[in-house]
Design a protein around this motif. Structure first.
Motif, PDB file in Angstrom:
ATOM      1  N   HIS A  89       0.839  -1.203   0.000  1.00  0.00           N
ATOM      2  CA  HIS A  89       0.000   0.000   0.000  1.00  0.00           C
ATOM      3  C   HIS A  89       0.872   1.250   0.000  1.00  0.00           C
ATOM      4  N   SER A  90       0.208   2.431  -0.034  1.00  0.00           N
ATOM      5  CA  SER A  90       0.976   3.672  -0.228  1.00  0.00           C
ATOM      6  C   SER A  90       1.431   4.276   1.101  1.00  0.00           C
ATOM      7  N   VAL A  91       2.317   5.257   0.983  1.00  0.00           N
ATOM      8  CA  VAL A  91       2.851   5.970   2.145  1.00  0.00           C
ATOM      9  C   VAL A  91       1.724   6.629   2.946  1.00  0.00           C
ATOM     10  N   CYS A  92       0.626   7.005   2.258  1.00  0.00           N
ATOM     11  CA  CYS A  92      -0.490   7.656   2.954  1.00  0.00           C
ATOM     12  C   CYS A  92      -0.969   6.824   4.149  1.00  0.00           C
ATOM     13  N   PHE A  93      -0.991   5.501   3.982  1.00  0.00           N
ATOM     14  CA  PHE A  93      -1.439   4.646   5.089  1.00  0.00           C
ATOM     15  C   PHE A  93      -0.543   4.838   6.312  1.00  0.00           C
ATOM     16  N   ALA A  94       0.773   4.839   6.068  1.00  0.00           N
ATOM     17  CA  ALA A  94       1.714   4.997   7.177  1.00  0.00           C
ATOM     18  C   ALA A  94       1.586   6.384   7.796  1.00  0.00           C
ATOM     19  N   CYS A  95       1.306   7.368   6.946  1.00  0.00           N
ATOM     20  CA  CYS A  95       1.185   8.750   7.417  1.00  0.00           C
ATOM     21  C   CYS A  95      -0.006   8.876   8.371  1.00  0.00           C
ATOM     22  N   LYS A  96      -1.130   8.273   7.959  1.00  0.00           N
ATOM     23  CA  LYS A  96      -2.331   8.324   8.795  1.00  0.00           C
ATOM     24  C   LYS A  96      -2.058   7.627  10.121  1.00  0.00           C
ATOM     25  N   ARG A  97      -1.409   6.449  10.020  1.00  0.00           N
ATOM     26  CA  ARG A  97      -1.133   5.672  11.226  1.00  0.00           C
ATOM     27  C   ARG A  97      -0.251   6.469  12.190  1.00  0.00           C
ATOM     28  N   GLY A 123       9.626   4.054  -4.668  1.00  0.00           N
ATOM     29  CA  GLY A 123       9.011   3.642  -5.932  1.00  0.00           C
ATOM     30  C   GLY A 123       7.499   3.521  -5.804  1.00  0.00           C
ATOM     31  N   PRO A 124       6.812   3.132  -6.905  1.00  0.00           N
ATOM     32  CA  PRO A 124       5.355   3.134  -6.908  1.00  0.00           C
ATOM     33  C   PRO A 124       4.736   2.063  -6.006  1.00  0.00           C
ATOM     34  N   ALA A 125       3.606   2.417  -5.406  1.00  0.00           N
ATOM     35  CA  ALA A 125       2.834   1.460  -4.612  1.00  0.00           C
ATOM     36  C   ALA A 125       2.131   0.486  -5.555  1.00  0.00           C
ATOM     37  N   GLY A 126       1.497  -0.524  -4.987  1.00  0.00           N
ATOM     38  CA  GLY A 126       0.869  -1.573  -5.788  1.00  0.00           C
ATOM     39  C   GLY A 126      -0.216  -1.048  -6.706  1.00  0.00           C
ATOM     40  N   THR A 127      -1.080  -0.211  -6.157  1.00  0.00           N
ATOM     41  CA  THR A 127      -2.099   0.406  -7.000  1.00  0.00           C
ATOM     42  C   THR A 127      -1.983   1.908  -6.826  1.00  0.00           C
ATOM     43  N   THR A 128      -1.897   2.606  -7.951  1.00  0.00           N
ATOM     44  CA  THR A 128      -1.693   4.052  -7.879  1.00  0.00           C
ATOM     45  C   THR A 128      -2.647   4.726  -8.848  1.00  0.00           C
ATOM     46  N   ASN A 129      -2.937   5.996  -8.554  1.00  0.00           N
ATOM     47  CA  ASN A 129      -3.709   6.785  -9.497  1.00  0.00           C
ATOM     48  C   ASN A 129      -2.923   8.062  -9.793  1.00  0.00           C
ATOM     49  N   LEU A 130      -1.879   7.885 -10.569  1.00  0.00           N
ATOM     50  CA  LEU A 130      -0.996   9.000 -10.898  1.00  0.00           C
ATOM     51  C   LEU A 130      -1.729  10.143 -11.613  1.00  0.00           C
ATOM     52  N   PRO A 131      -2.621   9.825 -12.567  1.00  0.00           N
ATOM     53  CA  PRO A 131      -3.325  10.916 -13.260  1.00  0.00           C
ATOM     54  C   PRO A 131      -4.120  11.816 -12.307  1.00  0.00           C
ATOM     55  N   ALA A 132      -4.552  11.280 -11.166  1.00  0.00           N
ATOM     56  CA  ALA A 132      -5.297  12.112 -10.212  1.00  0.00           C
ATOM     57  C   ALA A 132      -4.364  13.003  -9.408  1.00  0.00           C
ATOM     58  N   LEU A 133      -3.124  12.571  -9.262  1.00  0.00           N
ATOM     59  CA  LEU A 133      -2.189  13.317  -8.406  1.00  0.00           C
ATOM     60  C   LEU A 133      -1.538  14.487  -9.148  1.00  0.00           C
ATOM     61  N   VAL A 134      -1.280  14.309 -10.437  1.00  0.00           N
ATOM     62  CA  VAL A 134      -0.524  15.324 -11.181  1.00  0.00           C
ATOM     63  C   VAL A 134      -1.180  16.716 -11.135  1.00  0.00           C
ATOM     64  N   PRO A 135      -2.516  16.830 -11.338  1.00  0.00           N
ATOM     65  CA  PRO A 135      -3.132  18.165 -11.247  1.00  0.00           C
ATOM     66  C   PRO A 135      -2.933  18.821  -9.875  1.00  0.00           C
ATOM     67  N   LEU A 136      -2.926  18.007  -8.819  1.00  0.00           N
ATOM     68  CA  LEU A 136      -2.678  18.559  -7.474  1.00  0.00           C
ATOM     69  C   LEU A 136      -1.295  19.191  -7.406  1.00  0.00           C
ATOM     70  N   MET A 137      -0.318  18.529  -8.017  1.00  0.00           N
ATOM     71  CA  MET A 137       1.053  19.061  -7.992  1.00  0.00           C
ATOM     72  C   MET A 137       1.131  20.354  -8.790  1.00  0.00           C
ATOM     73  N   HIS A 138       0.393  20.408  -9.914  1.00  0.00           N
ATOM     74  CA  HIS A 138       0.330  21.666 -10.678  1.00  0.00           C
ATOM     75  C   HIS A 138      -0.305  22.762  -9.828  1.00  0.00           C
ATOM     76  N   GLU A 196       2.200   2.415 -18.518  1.00  0.00           N
ATOM     77  CA  GLU A 196       1.396   1.190 -18.574  1.00  0.00           C
ATOM     78  C   GLU A 196       0.332   1.111 -17.496  1.00  0.00           C
ATOM     79  N   GLY A 197       0.297   2.113 -16.611  1.00  0.00           N
ATOM     80  CA  GLY A 197      -0.633   2.030 -15.499  1.00  0.00           C
ATOM     81  C   GLY A 197      -0.056   1.131 -14.421  1.00  0.00           C
ATOM     82  N   PRO A 198      -0.725   1.085 -13.266  1.00  0.00           N
ATOM     83  CA  PRO A 198      -0.179   0.324 -12.138  1.00  0.00           C
ATOM     84  C   PRO A 198      -0.071  -1.160 -12.463  1.00  0.00           C
ATOM     85  N   GLY A 199       0.954  -1.758 -11.946  1.00  0.00           N
ATOM     86  CA  GLY A 199       1.208  -3.161 -12.229  1.00  0.00           C
ATOM     87  C   GLY A 199       0.394  -4.076 -11.344  1.00  0.00           C
TER      88      GLY A 199
END
Lengths: 263, 461
Positions: free
Chosen positions: A171-179, A218-233, A260-263
Motif C-alpha cells: 500500500h501507499s505511504v499515505c497509510f503509514a502517514c495516517k497511522r 518507488g510506486p505502490a501496488g495500485t496508484t492513481n498517478l493521473p489524479a495526483l498530477v493536477p494537485l502538484m500543478h 502502462e498504469g499500475p502493475g
C-alpha cells in the motif's frame, strides 16, 4: 543486545550479499541491524559478504541479497552466475529493483555523460542503461527503498528462515502517514507530496519532517498517478518540475506506471 | 598461484574485502623490489556529475547523498554549502550548530563502523566482526552500541541514518524542540564511556612502525576542530616547510584530478604531490583544537600532545601522527570528540525561529567542503539565473587518497618482502590492512579487490 555467536548449528542456510552499481547503503542497512546482527549470524552462515567479511566461500547460496543495478558488460555475466548459484534471490533497494538514480542515464545520451565526467571516455566500460536485476534474471522478491528499511530487511530474512513469503504490504505511504497521526502536508500546506503513489516502508518519514514524500520507495501496488498530477500543478509545480519529482530515485519504475498504469 | 611466464611471475589473489566499493590491486615485483603498486578502482560509473546538470539548485543535497551510503550526511552538507555559497546565503547560529550535531552523529556511527566492523579484525586476526565477537564479545557489543547511538542521533535529526530526509538548503525541513533533544544527552553520556573504553582498547593493539610519505590536507577552522566547514590547510611531509592554506574557491587550482587508464575513479594530486586526507590529516592540522577530554585520550593513547607548542600561527608538527596503522587510534579519539561535541551542542540548543534561511536562486559558482569521516569532500556547482545546475564537480576523499595509499602499499609490501613475508596469504593480508588503515570506502567512485602480483624474475623456490 543479542548473545554473541558461540555455538552454531552444524548446517545453517548460507547467505550471500552481492553488489552491483550502488552506494552500498542497502547492504550497510544489514550492518546497521546492531541488535539483530549477531543473531542473524547465528541463524545464517555468512558465506559471501565482501563489505563485512574476508571469509569468502563459494556458492551455492540459500539466500542471496543483491544490491545495485546492472550497468556494465561485466555485470550482465555476473548477475547470471549469481542467480545460478542462488536458491532464493532477493533484490535490496531501488538500484537493484528499479535501476536506481543512475538510471537517469537511460533517458540521456550516455556518450555525452561519459564526456562530462571523464577526460578519456574510452577507458570506461559501461552500458548505455542502468537496469534492475529482474531485467536479466528471475527474482524471488524485491525489497524497495533508497535505502531499504531496516525493519523490512529483518522481515525478509525472518520470512526466509521461516519458509514463508515476506509480510511487506504494497500500500501507499499515505497509510503509514495516517497511522503516524501526521497532518497531510498537501491538504494543510499545499506541499507537493508523492505519498499517495509511493510504496510504504519508510514509515512516512518525509511528511513527518514536514516535507513532501519524494518517492524513494518507488510506486505502490495500485496508484492513481493521473489524479495526483493536477494537485502538484495546483501547488506550483510546472510539468518539468513534476517530471523531475517523479523521475529521480526510481526513474524507471514511475515511468512504467505512467506508460502502462499500475502493475 | 599461476605458472611463471618467462622471467616473471604473476600472482592473482582474489578479494580485498571489508572495504566499500570495487577495487583491484596490482603489484609488480622485480628482483625482490616492489616496482609498482597500482590500485584499480573499477566501481561502475554512476555519472552523478552528469545528471546533476539541469537539476534545480535545491536538488543536489538529496541526489548526491546517494553517492555513498556510509557518509550521506557529508555529501548533503558539502552540497548545501556549495549551493549556498553560489547563492550568497549564510547559515549560522543554531542552524549551523544543528548541522554540526547531525555530522557528529555520522562521525560516531561511521568511524565506529570503520573501527569495529572493518578495521579491528585486522589487528586481532579475524576475518570479520562475527569472528571478533567470539573472542572479544564485550568489545564488539560496545562497538555496536556506540554505532547505534551515532545512527540514532542521525535518525533523530535526519529521519533515517542512511540518506536522511530532513536536510535542505538553508538548514532543515523541521528543527527539533529542545525538549526532543535533551533526553538524548543521557544516551550520549553512556556513549562517552564507551568511546573512552574504545580508545583504551584500540591503544592496546600492536602497531608496526610505518610512515606515510604524503602531504596532509584537511580543513581548518579558527577555534574548533573542523567538521562541517573550514579552509583547506596543508601540512607538508617535509617538516622544514610550514603549514599553508588556500581559499576554498582555489581548490581546483591546487587539487588537480586526472584520469588514469586503470581506474574509473579520478586520481588527484595536491600541487603536484601525493596527499592524504582523513583522520591523520585532521589530527595533524587541528589536533590542538580537540576538547580537553579528547586531548587527554590522545595522550593516553600514545598519540603525543598536539596542544604543545601550538600558537595562533598554526604550528609545529612534532606531535603529528603519520603512522597509517595508528589512524584507528585517531579515529577512536575523534569518536570521543564527536560524542562530547554532541553533548555540548545539545546543552546549548535553543530551537531557532525558523527551520531554514531562504536560499534564493541566482547565477554563480559556489564551493563547499566538509570533513567526511574519510576526509575532505569538495563540491562545486555552477548555477544559471534560474538556479539550474549547469556544471557540477565532486572530489571525494577516496579519489584524493589513492596516490598516498598506493605509496603506502609499495612501502609496506616492500617491508613485508624484506621480512620474508612472501606468500599470497601474507601479502594479501598486509595489503588489505594497509588499505583499511585509510579508507575502506571505495563506492564514492566502487567493491571487490583483487590482488595481482607480477614478479620478475620469479623468486627462488
Amino acid at each position: 543486545m543479542t548473545t554473541p555467536a558461540t555455538s552454531r548449528p552444524p548446517s545453517r542456510p548460507r547467505l550471500g550479499v552481492f553488489k552491483f552499481a550502488s552506494c552500498d547503503g542497502c547492504q550497510l542497512t544489514l550492518l546497521d541491524c546492531e541488535d539483530e546482527l549477531l543473531g542473524i549470524a547465528d541463524e545464517l552462515e555468512i558465506a559471501h559478504f565482501l563489505e563485512a567479511s574476508s571469509d569468502i566461500a563459494p556458492g551455492p547460496y540459500d539466500l542471496s541479497l543483491v544490491e545495485g543495478s546492472v550497468s556494465t558488460p561485466e555485470h550482465v555475466e555476473r548477475v547470471r552466475r549469481i542467480r545460478a548459484e542462488s536458491r532464493r534471490l532477493v533484490t535490496i533497494g531501488a538500484c537493484a529493483t528499479a535501476g536506481g538514480v543512475q538510471a537517469l542515464r537511460n533517458y540521456a545520451d550516455v556518450e555525452e555523460y561519459l564526456a562530462v565526467v571523464y577526460a578519456r571516455p574510452d577507458y570506461i566500460a559501461t552500458l548505455a542503461t542502468s537496469t534492475p536485476i529482474s531485467a536479466h534474471v528471475p527474482v524471488d522478491f524485491e525489497l524497495r527503498g533508497c535505502p531499504i528499511d531496516r525493519g523490512q530487511l529483518v522481515e525478509v530474512i525472518t520470512a526466509f528462515l521461516a519458509g514463508r513469503r515476506p509480510g511487506v504490504p504494497d500500500h501507499s505511504v499515505c497509510f503509514a502517514c495516517k497511522r503516524r497521526g501526521n497532518v497531510c502536508v498537501t491538504v494543510a500546506h499545499g506541499t507537493p507530496c508523492l505519498g499517495p503513489v509511493t510504496h510504504a516502508g519508510c514509515g512516512a518519514l518525509c511528511p513527518t519532517y514536514g516535507r513532501g514524500c519524494y518517492g524513494c520507495f518507488g510506486p505502490a501496488g495500485t496508484t492513481n498517478l493521473p489524479a495526483l498530477v493536477p494537485l502538484m500543478h495546483r501547488d506550483g509545480m510546472d510539468e518539468e518540475a513534476v517530471g523531475r519529482f517523479l523521475h529521480t530515485f526510481n526513474v524507471t519504475a514511475f515511468t512504467t506506471v505512467e506508460e502502462e498504469g499500475p502493475g | 598461484m599461476s605458472e611463471p611466464a618467462a622471467g616473471s611471475r604473476v600472482l592473482r589473489i582474489p578479494a580485498l574485502t571489508r572495504v566499500e566499493g570495487e577495487t583491484a590491486l596490482r603489484l609488480r615485483v622485480h628482483d625482490g623490489v616492489v616496482a609498482e603498486a597500482r590500485l584499480s578502482i573499477y566501481e561502475a560509473p554512476r555519472f552523478f556529475e552528469a545528471f546533476l546538470r539541469g537539476r534545480a539548485h535545491t536538488e543536489p543535497p538529496d541526489l548526491t547523498s546517494r553517492i555513498c551510503g556510509i557518509c550521506p550526511v557529508a555529501y548533503q552538507l558539502s552540497a548545501c554549502r556549495a549551493v549556498e555559497d553560489a547563492c550568497g546565503a549564510v547559515v549560522d547560529g543554531q542552524l549551523a550548530a544543528l548541522r554540526r550535531l547531525l555530522y557528529c552523529g555520522e562521525w560516531i556511527e561511521s568511524q565506529t563502523l570503520h573501527i569495529h566492523l572493518l578495521h579491528a579484525p585486522d589487528f586481532l586476526g579475524h576475518d570479520d566482526v562475527i569472528g571478533l565477537s567470539r573472542s572479544h564479545p564485550g568489545h564488539v557489543e560496545r562497538g555496536l552500541r556506540l554505532k547505534q547511538t551515532g545512527n540514532a542521533l542521525v535518525e533523530l535529526l535526519g529521519g533515517r541514518a542512511i540518506h536522511p530526509v530532513n536536510v535542505r538548503l538553508g538548514g532543515f525541513h523541521r528543527t527539533p524542540a529542545a525538549a526532543e533533544l535533551r533526553p538524548f544527552a543521557e544516551r550520549l553520556r553512556t556513549a562517552l564511556d564507551d568511546a573512552w573504553d574504545t580508545v583504551r582498547w584500540v591503544a592496546g593493539f600492536d602497531f608496526p612502525d610505518a610512515e606515510c610519505d604524503a602531504d596532509l590536507l584537511a580543513l581548518a577552522e579558527p577555534g574548533t576542530y573542523a567538521i562541517e566547514s573550514g579552509t583547506p590547510t596543508v601540512l607538508p611531509y617535509d617538516r622544514t616547510l610550514p603549514p599553508r592554506g588556500f581559499p576554498l574557491r582555489d581548490f581546483s587550482d591546487h587539487v588537480k584530478e586526472e584520469q588514469v587508464p586503470h581506474s574509473t575513479a579520478l586520481h588527484s594530486r595536491l600541487d603536484g604531490r601525493r596527499h592524504l586526507t582523513g583522520s591523520l590529516a585532521r589530527f595533524g592540522v587541528s589536533g590542538h583544537l580537540l576538547s580537553p577530554t579528547a586531548l587527554e585520550a590522545a595522550r593516553e593513547a600514545g598519540l603525543g600532545d598536539p596542544s604543545r607548542g601550538r600558537g595562533a600561527a598554526g604550528g609545529r608538527t612534532d606531535a603529528v601522527c603519520r603512522n597509517p596503522y595508528k589512524s584507528i587510534l585517531v579515529r577512536a579519539v575523534e569518536v570521543l570528540y564527536a560524542v562530547e561535541e554532541a553533548l555540548r551542542i545539545i546543552a546549548a540548543y535553543e530551537r531557532p525561529a525558523r527551520p531554514y534561511v531562504e536560499v534564493p536562486a541566482r547565477a554563480g559558482v559556489g564551493h563547499g567542503a566538509t570533513e567526511a569521516p574519510r576526509g575532505l569532500l569538495y563540491h562545486r556547482y555552477t548555477l544559471d539565473a534560474a538556479g539550474r545546475v549547469t556544471d557540477a564537480c565532486i572530489v571525494p576523499p577516496t579519489a584524493q587518497n589513492q596516490g598516498a595509499i598506493e605509496e603506502d602499499l609499495r612501502r609496506l609490501v616492500q617491508a613485508g618482502l624484506d621480512r620474508g613475508e612472501d606468500s599470497e596469504a601474507e601479502l594479501t593480508r598486509l595489503c588489505e590492512h594497509a588499505i583499511r588503515n585509510h579508507d575502506p570506502c571505495i563506492s564514492c567512485s566502487a567493491h571487490f579487490l583483487e590482488l595481482e602480483i607480477e614478479r620478475s624474475p620469479a623468486p627462488p623456490r
